[in-house]
Design a protein around this motif. Sequence first.
Motif, short mmCIF file in Angstrom:
data_model
loop_
_atom_site.label_atom_id
_atom_site.label_comp_id
_atom_site.label_asym_id
_atom_site.label_seq_id
_atom_site.Cartn_x
_atom_site.Cartn_y
_atom_site.Cartn_z
N SER A 142 -23.93 -6.79 -100.89
CA SER A 142 -24.67 -5.53 -100.85
C SER A 142 -23.77 -4.37 -101.28
CB SER A 142 -25.20 -5.28 -99.43
OG SER A 142 -26.09 -6.29 -99.03
N PHE A 143 -24.41 -3.26 -101.62
CA PHE A 143 -23.68 -2.06 -102.04
C PHE A 143 -22.74 -1.60 -100.93
CE2 PHE A 143 -23.70 2.69 -102.30
CZ PHE A 143 -22.95 2.80 -103.46
N GLN A 144 -21.46 -1.46 -101.26
CA GLN A 144 -20.44 -1.16 -100.26
C GLN A 144 -20.01 0.31 -100.26
OE1 GLN A 144 -19.16 -3.68 -98.13
NE2 GLN A 144 -20.79 -4.94 -99.01
N GLY A 145 -20.65 1.12 -101.08
CA GLY A 145 -20.30 2.54 -101.11
C GLY A 145 -19.39 2.87 -102.28
N LEU A 146 -19.25 4.17 -102.55
CA LEU A 146 -18.46 4.65 -103.69
C LEU A 146 -17.02 4.97 -103.33
CD1 LEU A 146 -21.10 7.06 -105.29
CD2 LEU A 146 -20.55 4.71 -105.98
N GLY A 147 -16.66 4.79 -102.05
CA GLY A 147 -15.28 5.03 -101.65
C GLY A 147 -14.89 6.50 -101.77
#
Length: 352
Positions: A142-147
Amino acid sequence: MASVLILILKSDATESQIQHVIERVESLGFGAHLSRGTFRTIIGLIGDEQRLQSEPLSAIPGVCQVVPVMPPYKLASLDAHPQPSVVDVGGVPVGGGQLAMIAGPCAVEEPERMLRIAMAVKAAGANIYRGGAYKPRTSPYSFQGLGEDGLKILRDVGDTCGMPIVTEVTDPRNVETVARYADLLQIGARNMQNFVLLTEVGQSNKPVLLKRGMSATIVDWLMSAEYVLAQGNPNVILCERGIKSFDPSTRNLFDVAAVPVVKGLSHLPVIVDPSHATGKPALIPPCALAGVAAGADGVHIEVHDQPEVAKSDGPQALLPEQYAEVADQIRQLAALLGKTIAPLPSATSPGN
Protein backbone atom coordinates in the motif's frame (compact mmCIF):
# COMPACT_ATOMS: atom_id res chain seq x y z
CA MET A 1 8.80 10.77 46.04
CA ALA A 2 6.60 9.36 48.79
CA SER A 3 3.97 6.87 47.73
CA VAL A 4 1.21 4.86 49.37
CA LEU A 5 0.30 1.19 49.07
CA ILE A 6 -2.27 -0.92 50.86
CA LEU A 7 -1.54 -4.51 51.80
CA ILE A 8 -4.74 -6.54 51.99
CA LEU A 9 -4.14 -9.52 54.25
CA LYS A 10 -5.61 -12.97 53.78
CA SER A 11 -8.85 -13.60 55.64
CA ASP A 12 -7.19 -16.38 57.63
CA ALA A 13 -4.01 -14.45 58.41
CA THR A 14 -2.86 -15.22 61.95
CA GLU A 15 -1.78 -12.66 64.55
CA SER A 16 1.80 -13.80 64.20
CA GLN A 17 1.63 -13.31 60.43
CA ILE A 18 0.15 -9.83 60.88
CA GLN A 19 2.93 -8.87 63.26
CA HIS A 20 5.50 -10.33 60.89
CA VAL A 21 4.15 -8.24 58.01
CA ILE A 22 4.36 -5.08 60.13
CA GLU A 23 7.88 -5.90 61.32
CA ARG A 24 8.98 -6.75 57.79
CA VAL A 25 7.73 -3.55 56.16
CA GLU A 26 9.08 -1.42 59.00
CA SER A 27 12.47 -3.08 58.64
CA LEU A 28 12.43 -1.92 55.01
CA GLY A 29 11.97 1.66 56.18
CA PHE A 30 8.24 1.99 55.45
CA GLY A 31 5.60 3.40 57.76
CA ALA A 32 2.93 0.77 58.56
CA HIS A 33 -0.64 1.61 59.61
CA LEU A 34 -2.79 -1.33 60.74
CA SER A 35 -6.57 -1.27 60.22
CA ARG A 36 -8.81 -4.17 61.29
CA GLY A 37 -12.16 -4.59 59.56
CA THR A 38 -15.01 -7.02 60.07
CA PHE A 39 -13.85 -9.31 57.28
CA ARG A 40 -10.41 -8.05 56.32
CA THR A 41 -7.30 -6.59 57.86
CA ILE A 42 -5.32 -4.08 55.88
CA ILE A 43 -1.97 -2.38 56.39
CA GLY A 44 -1.27 0.97 54.81
CA LEU A 45 2.33 1.63 53.75
CA ILE A 46 4.02 4.97 53.20
CA GLY A 47 7.53 5.13 51.84
CA ASP A 48 9.90 5.79 48.99
CA GLU A 49 8.19 5.12 45.66
CA GLN A 50 11.13 3.29 44.09
CA ARG A 51 11.52 0.92 47.04
CA LEU A 52 7.80 0.27 47.28
CA GLN A 53 7.81 -0.81 43.66
CA SER A 54 10.95 -2.94 43.91
CA GLU A 55 10.23 -4.91 47.08
CA PRO A 56 8.36 -8.25 46.67
CA LEU A 57 5.67 -7.30 49.18
CA SER A 58 3.14 -9.83 47.90
CA ALA A 59 5.56 -12.63 48.86
CA ILE A 60 5.31 -11.86 52.60
CA PRO A 61 3.28 -14.63 54.32
CA GLY A 62 -0.27 -13.54 55.04
CA VAL A 63 -0.43 -10.90 52.28
CA CYS A 64 -3.27 -11.43 49.79
CA GLN A 65 -3.00 -8.36 47.56
CA VAL A 66 -0.91 -5.24 47.11
CA VAL A 67 -3.00 -2.25 46.00
CA PRO A 68 -1.47 1.09 44.97
CA VAL A 69 -3.38 4.11 46.22
CA MET A 70 -1.86 6.47 43.67
CA PRO A 71 -2.32 5.65 39.96
CA PRO A 72 0.79 4.45 38.11
CA TYR A 73 0.39 7.30 35.60
CA LYS A 74 1.44 9.90 38.15
CA LEU A 75 2.29 12.80 35.82
CA ALA A 76 -0.84 12.27 33.72
CA SER A 77 -3.13 12.04 36.74
CA LEU A 78 -5.34 14.69 38.27
CA ASP A 79 -3.41 14.24 41.50
CA ALA A 80 -0.35 15.72 39.81
CA HIS A 81 -2.26 18.47 38.00
CA PRO A 82 -5.79 19.12 39.34
CA GLN A 83 -6.66 21.69 36.66
CA PRO A 84 -7.20 20.72 32.99
CA SER A 85 -4.10 21.28 30.89
CA VAL A 86 -4.14 23.51 27.82
CA VAL A 87 -1.72 22.51 25.05
CA ASP A 88 -0.50 25.14 22.61
CA VAL A 89 -0.29 23.81 19.05
CA GLY A 90 1.40 26.43 16.90
CA GLY A 91 -0.58 29.18 18.59
CA VAL A 92 -3.87 27.23 18.79
CA PRO A 93 -4.85 26.40 22.40
CA VAL A 94 -6.35 22.95 22.93
CA GLY A 95 -8.18 22.21 26.18
CA GLY A 96 -9.72 24.32 28.89
CA GLY A 97 -12.90 24.89 26.89
CA GLN A 98 -11.15 25.57 23.59
CA LEU A 99 -11.69 22.96 20.88
CA ALA A 100 -9.22 21.64 18.34
CA MET A 101 -10.74 21.18 14.89
CA ILE A 102 -8.24 18.95 13.10
CA ALA A 103 -9.08 18.24 9.46
CA GLY A 104 -7.44 17.18 6.22
CA PRO A 105 -6.71 14.16 4.06
CA CYS A 106 -5.33 10.92 5.39
CA ALA A 107 -2.14 11.18 3.32
CA VAL A 108 -0.23 14.12 1.90
CA GLU A 109 -0.86 14.30 -1.84
CA GLU A 110 0.03 16.78 -4.60
CA PRO A 111 0.52 20.40 -3.42
CA GLU A 112 -2.40 21.85 -5.39
CA ARG A 113 -4.89 19.41 -3.88
CA MET A 114 -3.48 19.86 -0.38
CA LEU A 115 -3.82 23.63 -0.63
CA ARG A 116 -7.34 23.37 -2.03
CA ILE A 117 -8.50 21.14 0.82
CA ALA A 118 -6.75 23.28 3.43
CA MET A 119 -8.47 26.43 2.25
CA ALA A 120 -11.83 24.66 2.34
CA VAL A 121 -11.50 23.25 5.86
CA LYS A 122 -10.09 26.52 7.17
CA ALA A 123 -13.10 28.38 5.80
CA ALA A 124 -15.33 25.86 7.58
CA GLY A 125 -13.63 26.43 10.94
CA ALA A 126 -10.72 23.97 11.10
CA ASN A 127 -7.77 25.27 13.11
CA ILE A 128 -5.18 22.49 12.62
CA TYR A 129 -4.41 20.89 9.25
CA ARG A 130 -3.55 17.21 9.01
CA GLY A 131 -1.92 14.92 6.48
CA GLY A 132 0.28 11.84 6.70
CA ALA A 133 3.75 12.04 5.15
CA TYR A 134 4.67 8.64 6.59
CA LYS A 135 1.92 6.03 6.46
CA PRO A 136 2.15 2.77 8.44
CA ARG A 137 0.01 0.39 6.40
CA THR A 138 -1.12 -3.17 7.01
CA SER A 139 0.09 -4.17 3.56
CA PRO A 140 3.68 -3.47 2.46
CA TYR A 141 2.28 -2.87 -1.04
CA SER A 142 0.00 0.00 0.00
CA PHE A 143 0.95 3.66 -0.39
CA GLN A 144 3.49 4.43 2.34
CA GLY A 145 3.53 8.22 2.07
CA LEU A 146 5.79 10.79 0.42
CA GLY A 147 8.25 11.02 3.31
CA GLU A 148 10.15 14.27 3.75
CA ASP A 149 8.81 15.59 0.45
CA GLY A 150 5.34 15.21 1.96
CA LEU A 151 6.45 17.08 5.08
CA LYS A 152 7.64 19.98 2.92
CA ILE A 153 4.32 20.11 1.07
CA LEU A 154 2.34 20.03 4.32
CA ARG A 155 4.48 22.76 5.89
CA ASP A 156 4.21 25.00 2.85
CA VAL A 157 0.44 24.61 2.78
CA GLY A 158 0.19 25.27 6.51
CA ASP A 159 2.24 28.44 6.20
CA THR A 160 0.24 29.63 3.19
CA CYS A 161 -3.06 29.11 5.01
CA GLY A 162 -1.84 30.28 8.42
CA MET A 163 -2.62 26.91 10.03
CA PRO A 164 -0.50 24.74 12.32
CA ILE A 165 0.01 21.22 11.01
CA VAL A 166 -0.07 17.73 12.50
CA THR A 167 1.45 14.64 10.95
CA GLU A 168 2.36 11.16 12.13
CA VAL A 169 5.84 10.08 13.13
CA THR A 170 6.29 6.32 12.78
CA ASP A 171 9.97 5.72 13.49
CA PRO A 172 12.29 6.97 16.25
CA ARG A 173 14.87 7.72 13.55
CA ASN A 174 12.47 10.20 11.92
CA VAL A 175 11.44 12.20 15.00
CA GLU A 176 14.00 14.95 14.47
CA THR A 177 13.07 15.29 10.80
CA VAL A 178 9.30 15.39 11.41
CA ALA A 179 9.74 17.83 14.31
CA ARG A 180 11.47 20.30 11.98
CA TYR A 181 8.26 20.66 9.97
CA ALA A 182 5.29 19.79 12.18
CA ASP A 183 3.63 21.74 14.99
CA LEU A 184 2.08 18.58 16.47
CA LEU A 185 3.60 15.08 16.36
CA GLN A 186 1.05 12.30 16.01
CA ILE A 187 1.64 8.83 17.46
CA GLY A 188 -0.71 6.45 15.68
CA ALA A 189 -2.69 3.60 17.18
CA ARG A 190 -0.20 0.97 16.01
CA ASN A 191 2.63 2.78 17.80
CA MET A 192 0.89 3.69 21.05
CA GLN A 193 3.11 1.25 22.94
CA ASN A 194 6.25 1.80 20.89
CA PHE A 195 8.11 2.93 23.98
CA VAL A 196 11.29 3.89 22.16
CA LEU A 197 9.28 6.17 19.88
CA LEU A 198 7.37 7.63 22.84
CA THR A 199 10.64 8.40 24.59
CA GLU A 200 12.02 10.13 21.49
CA VAL A 201 8.99 12.35 20.98
CA GLY A 202 9.01 13.08 24.70
CA GLN A 203 12.51 14.48 24.30
CA SER A 204 11.40 16.73 21.47
CA ASN A 205 10.04 20.19 22.17
CA LYS A 206 6.85 19.58 20.19
CA PRO A 207 3.33 18.77 21.41
CA VAL A 208 2.26 15.16 20.93
CA LEU A 209 -1.08 13.76 19.74
CA LEU A 210 -1.31 10.25 21.19
CA LYS A 211 -3.92 7.99 19.63
CA ARG A 212 -5.36 5.13 21.63
CA GLY A 213 -4.20 1.67 20.56
CA MET A 214 -6.77 -0.58 18.94
CA SER A 215 -6.76 -3.02 21.87
CA ALA A 216 -5.53 -0.68 24.61
CA THR A 217 -7.26 -0.12 27.92
CA ILE A 218 -7.55 3.43 29.20
CA VAL A 219 -4.82 2.73 31.74
CA ASP A 220 -2.57 1.42 28.94
CA TRP A 221 -3.25 4.65 27.04
CA LEU A 222 -2.45 6.87 30.02
CA MET A 223 0.71 4.90 30.76
CA SER A 224 1.87 5.56 27.20
CA ALA A 225 1.24 9.27 27.78
CA GLU A 226 3.32 8.92 30.95
CA TYR A 227 6.31 7.89 28.83
CA VAL A 228 6.14 11.24 27.02
CA LEU A 229 5.51 13.25 30.17
CA ALA A 230 8.36 11.52 32.01
CA GLN A 231 10.79 12.91 29.45
CA GLY A 232 9.86 16.45 30.45
CA ASN A 233 7.36 17.10 27.64
CA PRO A 234 4.06 18.15 29.28
CA ASN A 235 2.23 18.80 26.01
CA VAL A 236 0.24 15.65 25.28
CA ILE A 237 -3.20 15.47 23.67
CA LEU A 238 -5.02 12.13 23.81
CA CYS A 239 -7.11 10.92 20.88
CA GLU A 240 -9.87 8.31 21.09
CA ARG A 241 -10.05 6.70 17.64
CA GLY A 242 -11.98 3.51 18.27
CA ILE A 243 -11.02 0.09 19.57
CA LYS A 244 -11.32 -3.38 18.07
CA SER A 245 -14.73 -5.04 18.23
CA PHE A 246 -16.38 -8.27 17.14
CA ASP A 247 -19.01 -6.32 15.17
CA PRO A 248 -18.11 -5.52 11.54
CA SER A 249 -20.81 -2.84 11.27
CA THR A 250 -18.17 -0.16 11.85
CA ARG A 251 -14.44 -0.07 11.24
CA ASN A 252 -13.84 0.08 15.00
CA LEU A 253 -15.93 0.55 18.14
CA PHE A 254 -16.20 4.25 18.96
CA ASP A 255 -15.69 4.31 22.74
CA VAL A 256 -17.32 7.65 23.48
CA ALA A 257 -17.45 6.77 27.19
CA ALA A 258 -13.65 6.87 27.19
CA VAL A 259 -13.83 10.68 27.02
CA PRO A 260 -15.51 11.29 30.41
CA VAL A 261 -13.58 8.38 31.93
CA VAL A 262 -10.26 9.97 30.96
CA LYS A 263 -11.52 13.37 32.10
CA GLY A 264 -12.09 11.85 35.54
CA LEU A 265 -8.56 10.44 35.67
CA SER A 266 -6.29 12.85 33.83
CA HIS A 267 -5.70 16.56 33.23
CA LEU A 268 -4.64 15.97 29.61
CA PRO A 269 -6.87 17.19 26.76
CA VAL A 270 -8.67 14.41 24.90
CA ILE A 271 -10.13 14.62 21.40
CA VAL A 272 -12.08 12.15 19.27
CA ASP A 273 -11.47 10.78 15.78
CA PRO A 274 -14.81 9.52 14.41
CA SER A 275 -13.27 8.94 10.96
CA HIS A 276 -11.11 6.02 12.07
CA ALA A 277 -13.59 4.97 14.73
CA THR A 278 -16.44 4.38 12.29
CA GLY A 279 -14.92 4.27 8.82
CA LYS A 280 -18.19 5.50 7.33
CA PRO A 281 -18.91 9.12 6.31
CA ALA A 282 -22.56 8.92 7.38
CA LEU A 283 -21.53 8.03 10.94
CA ILE A 284 -18.86 10.69 11.34
CA PRO A 285 -21.09 13.74 12.07
CA PRO A 286 -23.23 12.12 14.81
CA CYS A 287 -20.17 10.54 16.45
CA ALA A 288 -18.26 13.82 16.29
CA LEU A 289 -21.13 15.58 18.05
CA ALA A 290 -21.40 12.76 20.59
CA GLY A 291 -17.71 13.14 21.40
CA VAL A 292 -18.01 16.88 21.97
CA ALA A 293 -21.15 16.37 24.05
CA ALA A 294 -19.25 13.82 26.16
CA GLY A 295 -16.59 16.43 26.94
CA ALA A 296 -13.99 16.06 24.18
CA ASP A 297 -11.57 18.93 23.62
CA GLY A 298 -11.73 18.62 19.86
CA VAL A 299 -12.49 16.53 16.81
CA HIS A 300 -10.18 14.94 14.25
CA ILE A 301 -11.86 14.36 10.86
CA GLU A 302 -10.51 13.23 7.50
CA VAL A 303 -11.54 15.41 4.57
CA HIS A 304 -10.82 14.95 0.86
CA ASP A 305 -12.21 16.79 -2.16
CA GLN A 306 -12.30 13.63 -4.31
CA PRO A 307 -12.34 10.55 -2.05
CA GLU A 308 -12.46 8.10 -4.95
CA VAL A 309 -8.91 9.04 -5.97
CA ALA A 310 -7.48 9.48 -2.44
CA LYS A 311 -4.19 7.68 -1.90
CA SER A 312 -5.30 6.48 1.54
CA ASP A 313 -8.63 5.96 3.38
CA GLY A 314 -10.78 7.67 0.76
CA PRO A 315 -13.96 5.76 1.68
CA GLN A 316 -14.04 7.30 5.17
CA ALA A 317 -13.31 10.91 4.16
CA LEU A 318 -15.90 13.67 4.23
CA LEU A 319 -16.26 16.05 1.31
CA PRO A 320 -15.41 19.69 2.16
CA GLU A 321 -19.08 20.71 2.08
CA GLN A 322 -19.96 17.85 4.45
CA TYR A 323 -17.20 18.95 6.78
CA ALA A 324 -18.49 22.52 6.73
CA GLU A 325 -21.90 21.29 7.83
CA VAL A 326 -20.62 19.22 10.76
CA ALA A 327 -18.21 21.98 11.79
CA ASP A 328 -21.13 24.37 12.05
CA GLN A 329 -23.05 21.85 14.15
CA ILE A 330 -20.04 21.45 16.45
CA ARG A 331 -19.79 25.23 16.79
CA GLN A 332 -23.43 25.43 17.87
CA LEU A 333 -23.05 22.54 20.31
CA ALA A 334 -19.89 24.03 21.76
CA ALA A 335 -21.74 27.27 22.46
CA LEU A 336 -24.38 25.36 24.43
CA LEU A 337 -21.63 23.71 26.47
CA GLY A 338 -19.82 26.96 27.17
CA LYS A 339 -16.93 26.09 24.88
CA THR A 340 -15.51 27.64 21.75
CA ILE A 341 -13.52 26.55 18.70
CA ALA A 342 -9.98 27.78 19.36
CA PRO A 343 -9.10 30.67 17.04
CA LEU A 344 -6.23 30.53 14.60
CA PRO A 345 -3.18 32.63 15.45
CA SER A 346 -2.77 35.78 13.42
CA ALA A 347 0.36 34.27 11.85
CA THR A 348 1.56 30.69 12.15
CA SER A 349 5.31 30.37 12.32
CA PRO A 350 7.09 27.52 10.51
CA GLY A 351 7.48 24.25 12.34
CA ASN A 352 11.23 24.78 12.65
